[in-house]
Design a protein around this motif. Structure first.
Motif, short mmCIF file in Angstrom:
data_model
loop_
_atom_site.label_atom_id
_atom_site.label_comp_id
_atom_site.label_asym_id
_atom_site.label_seq_id
_atom_site.Cartn_x
_atom_site.Cartn_y
_atom_site.Cartn_z
N VAL A 184 92.12 -0.87 -29.91
CA VAL A 184 91.69 0.13 -28.93
C VAL A 184 92.36 -0.30 -27.58
N PHE A 185 91.83 -1.35 -27.05
CA PHE A 185 92.49 -1.95 -25.95
C PHE A 185 93.91 -1.68 -25.31
N ASN A 186 94.70 -1.68 -26.91
CA ASN A 186 95.63 -1.35 -26.85
C ASN A 186 96.57 0.12 -26.37
N HIS A 187 95.86 0.34 -27.49
CA HIS A 187 95.81 2.29 -27.06
C HIS A 187 95.29 3.07 -25.82
N ALA A 188 94.58 2.19 -25.26
CA ALA A 188 94.53 2.91 -24.29
C ALA A 188 95.10 2.83 -22.84
N ALA A 189 95.75 1.53 -22.73
CA ALA A 189 96.29 0.87 -21.46
C ALA A 189 98.34 1.67 -21.38
N ILE A 190 97.83 2.77 -22.71
CA ILE A 190 99.06 3.52 -22.70
C ILE A 190 98.98 4.64 -21.07
N GLY A 191 97.55 4.96 -21.63
CA GLY A 191 97.80 6.42 -20.78
C GLY A 191 97.46 5.76 -19.25
N PHE A 192 97.56 4.59 -19.54
CA PHE A 192 97.29 4.34 -17.25
C PHE A 192 98.41 3.86 -16.52
N ASP A 193 98.45 3.96 -15.59
CA ASP A 193 99.44 3.52 -14.44
C ASP A 193 99.06 2.09 -14.07
N LEU A 194 98.79 0.67 -14.66
CA LEU A 194 98.47 -0.25 -14.12
C LEU A 194 99.00 -0.70 -12.83
N THR A 245 98.52 1.07 -10.16
CA THR A 245 98.01 1.77 -9.67
C THR A 245 96.37 1.99 -9.42
N ALA A 246 95.83 2.01 -8.52
CA ALA A 246 94.11 1.40 -7.82
C ALA A 246 93.95 2.38 -9.38
N ALA A 247 94.30 3.59 -8.91
CA ALA A 247 93.95 4.93 -9.77
C ALA A 247 93.56 4.74 -11.24
N GLY A 248 95.21 3.78 -11.92
CA GLY A 248 94.80 3.90 -13.15
C GLY A 248 94.52 2.43 -13.24
N LYS A 249 93.86 1.73 -12.51
CA LYS A 249 93.54 0.54 -13.32
C LYS A 249 91.78 1.00 -13.22
N SER A 250 91.05 1.92 -12.21
CA SER A 250 90.18 2.24 -12.13
C SER A 250 89.55 3.23 -13.46
N GLY A 251 90.75 4.43 -13.95
CA GLY A 251 90.79 4.64 -15.58
C GLY A 251 90.21 4.00 -16.73
N LEU A 252 91.20 3.06 -16.63
CA LEU A 252 90.77 1.78 -17.58
C LEU A 252 89.94 1.67 -17.65
N ALA A 253 89.03 1.02 -16.35
CA ALA A 253 87.92 0.79 -17.13
C ALA A 253 86.95 1.04 -16.91
N GLU A 254 87.13 2.79 -16.48
CA GLU A 254 85.66 3.82 -17.27
C GLU A 254 85.92 3.82 -17.89
N LYS A 255 86.66 3.91 -18.89
CA LYS A 255 87.12 4.46 -20.42
C LYS A 255 86.90 3.42 -21.64
N LEU A 256 86.80 2.04 -20.46
CA LEU A 256 86.69 1.40 -21.89
C LEU A 256 86.27 0.39 -21.82
#
Length: 590
Positions: free
Chosen positions: A361-371, A373-384
């Motif tokens: 799940v972690f690896n699959h979720a990370a594909i959808g965010f540009d880590l 950028t701050a927005a990407g990191k925030s989005g991944l944290a919000e999802k996981l």
């Protein structure tokens, strides 16, 4: 759930047998002096995984908890049923006054069995089924799998099944209730399944609850299932569970795939602990069924977006199982059956290398965010973060919180603050000791070959002379052993039914109501007898192998020699049986 099944699920065969003879650990099994005959060296083994026993000494037989107490105490089946029901606090219902609802369900099961046999016979014999046979051959499905899964074919006519079942005595209202017919706006009734490969769907007891169908053209959808009926609920069904339950117990692992063909090909290539979830969505009811067999699950859904999302939704089920779920991912663009048919070793390796679900799940979720950028990191944290919050085990929750912190460049303390603000989603309901079960424990397994043999024998008692070589121990089901013994004692069906305990009469009625062929009867019965013997010999050979491995570890040369001799004798009997089968298939003068 019937009383026999409830007793088997609640009983502990080790605890029961230990009251009659001391048992000690011997590999995967327990060993002791046989309680039925005098011996100096233990040849009596108990198999906790499948709740059975076997004596490799003078008795040379085995069985389940019922056969043990019957043999030890000299009881009839009915007396053993009463004894064990009392021991395990199970109320014996009055089976002499079945409810109308119970009778109606039995009628629907018989109807589905008749429909399945009709479809199966069409696949085997009808010229109209040529394209269905070609499709199955193209998909790599062999004759053994067609028989094991009772695959069939539905004619393209609008009322072929309706006419056949009406002639067999089944009225239209039953066919509608079972989901076999549909009703047009004009009121006209029509066969729901037409010009399709038919896949019977059975419960853990082998009773057919519904059907799946695969189109033979380019129309959509490719697959059609029975509608919700009194017998069939998609969310509470696992395709292949009747054939997989024993293997799941033995392997202590269940493999969950997505499609019918994935299961059929898996079983064909030896991965018999495989079931399908009836689509991408896996439900709590399905997990509850599997939990009774094993807490070790491997998800092997299709490698597409829907399959990956379905696996993500399974994370909360780890709390229900109290175990980590694993994920096996097939190469992109391939389904499990593609991988298996190409090279089954590849599939073995994929299952062996299955990784933790939450890692997936972690690896699959990370594909959808540009880590970056701050927005990407925030989005991944919000999802996981909700995924982490749903993990009940504090050690694992802490591990994945730290993993997420590392991925988004935050401190664990920062994420812990956000985690605490989340309202933890409710975990799937966990039963407290003594609480009533929301998912019924799986009942005892039925054996299609045992049922088919007995159905033939009940309807054609003139075939009994051919049964001399069929021993009662060839039947894994104690209920079927009782029915077989009653069959040999009388030709009168009313007398046979009267001799059976009330708890077995439902099974007897089911067999009597099952469709049976009216041609090549002697040949069919003889083939069944060979398959029963083969199944019994193979199961005994596996037990001998387990025993030998345990004795070799102990270094007991005398015991090793004894079991080696028994193993050689079994090999000889199997070789003789295979020769008989080859001679039958070769036919005279060939």
């Amino acid at each position: 759930m019937d009383t026999v099944t409830e007793i088997k699920n609640r009983a502990d065969i080790v605890e029961l047998i230990s009251q009659y003879t001391p048992l000690s650990r011997s590999g995967k099994t327990l060993k002791g002096l046989c309680p039925f005959h005098s011996e100096k060296h233990g040849s009596f083994f108990v198999y906790p995984d499948n709740q059975t026993w076997h004596c490799f000494g003078a008795c040379a037989t085995g069985g389940d908890i019922f056969s043990f107490i019957m043999k030890k105490e000299g009881l009839t089946f009915g007396e053993a049923l009463e004894r064990l029901a009392e021991k395990y606090g199970i109320q014996l219902p009055s089976r002499y006054q079945p409810t109308p609802e119970h009778d109606r369900l039995d009628d629907l099961f018989r109807l589905n069995a008749a429909a399945a046999q009709y479809f199966h016979d069409l696949l085997l014999t009808s010229p109209a089924a040529d394209k269905a046979r070609a499709y199955l051959d193209k998909r790599g499905v062999n004759a053994g799998s067609i028989a094991d899964f009772q695959l069939g074919y539905a004619l393209p006519e609008w009322q072929a099944l309706k006419d056949h079942l009406n002639q067999a005595g089944y009225p239209d209202d039953m066919l509608l209730e079972a989901g076999l017919l549909g009703r047009a706006d004009t009121g006209r009734l029509y066969d729901r399944f037409r010009d399709q490969v038919i896949i019977p769907i059975a419960d853990v007891r082998g009773r057919i609850t519904g059907f799946g169908a695969r189109v033979l053209n380019d129309s959509q959808p490719k697959y059609l299932n029975s509608p919700e009926t009194p017998l069939f609920s998609k969310s509470a069904t696992l395709f292949g569970i009747n054939l997989a339950a024993s293997a799941i117990r033995q392997a202590d692992t269940a493999i969950i795939v997505e499609g019918y063909l994935d299961v059929i090909i898996s079983h064909q290539y030896g991965f018999k602990n495989t079931v399908a979830s009836m689509g991408t969505a896996i439900t709590e009811k399905q997990i509850g069924i599997l939990k009774k067999l094993s807490r070790q699950l491997v998800l092997a859904l299709d490698a597409d977006v829907a399959g990956e999302e379905a696996m993500t939704r399974c994370v909360p089920f780890e709390n229900l199982l109290e175990s980590e779920i694993k994920v096996a991912v097939a190469p992109a663009g391939q389904d499990p059956d593609d991988v298996i048919r190409h090279d089954s070793v590849d599939w073995t390796n994929l299952i062996a290398l299955a990784g933790p679900l939450v890692d997936f799940v972690f690896n699959h979720a990370a594909i959808g965010f540009d880590l970056r950028t701050a927005a990407g990191k925030s989005g991944l944290a919000e999802k996981l973060l909700p995924v982490v919050a749903g993990i009940k085990d504090p050690v694992r929750r802490g591990h994945y919180l730290a993993e997420l912190a590392g991925r988004v460049g935050a401190t664990t303390a920062d994420l812990q603050y956000s985690l605490n603000r989340l309202k933890q989603p409710p975990a799937p309901h966990r039963l407290e000791p003594g609480a009533p079960a929301t998912v019924a424990p799986p009942p005892a397994l039925a054996s299609p070959i045992e049922d088919y043999f007995l159905a033939l024998l009940l309807k054609h008692p003139e075939l009994k002379p051919q049964c001399k070589a069929v021993k009662p121990e060839y039947f894994e089901s104690v209920e079927n052993r009782e029915i077989y013994a009653a069959c040999l004692a009388s030709d009168d069906l009313a007398v046979i039914r009267q001799r059976l305990d009330a708890a077995i009469r439902d099974g007897f009625d089911r067999l009597l109501g099952a469709p049976a062929p009216d041609n090549r009867l002697a040949e069919r019965l003889s083939e069944c007898a060979l398959r029963l013997e083969e199944k019994h010999l193979k199961a005994t050979a596996i037990k001998i192998k387990d025993v030998l491995n345990a004795e070799i570890d102990k270094g007991s040369s005398a015991e090793i020699l004894k079991f080696q001799e028994q193993g050689l004798a079994l090999d000889s009997r199997l070789a003789e049986l295979f020769k008989r089968k080859e001679d039958r298939h070769r036919g005279p003068g060939r």
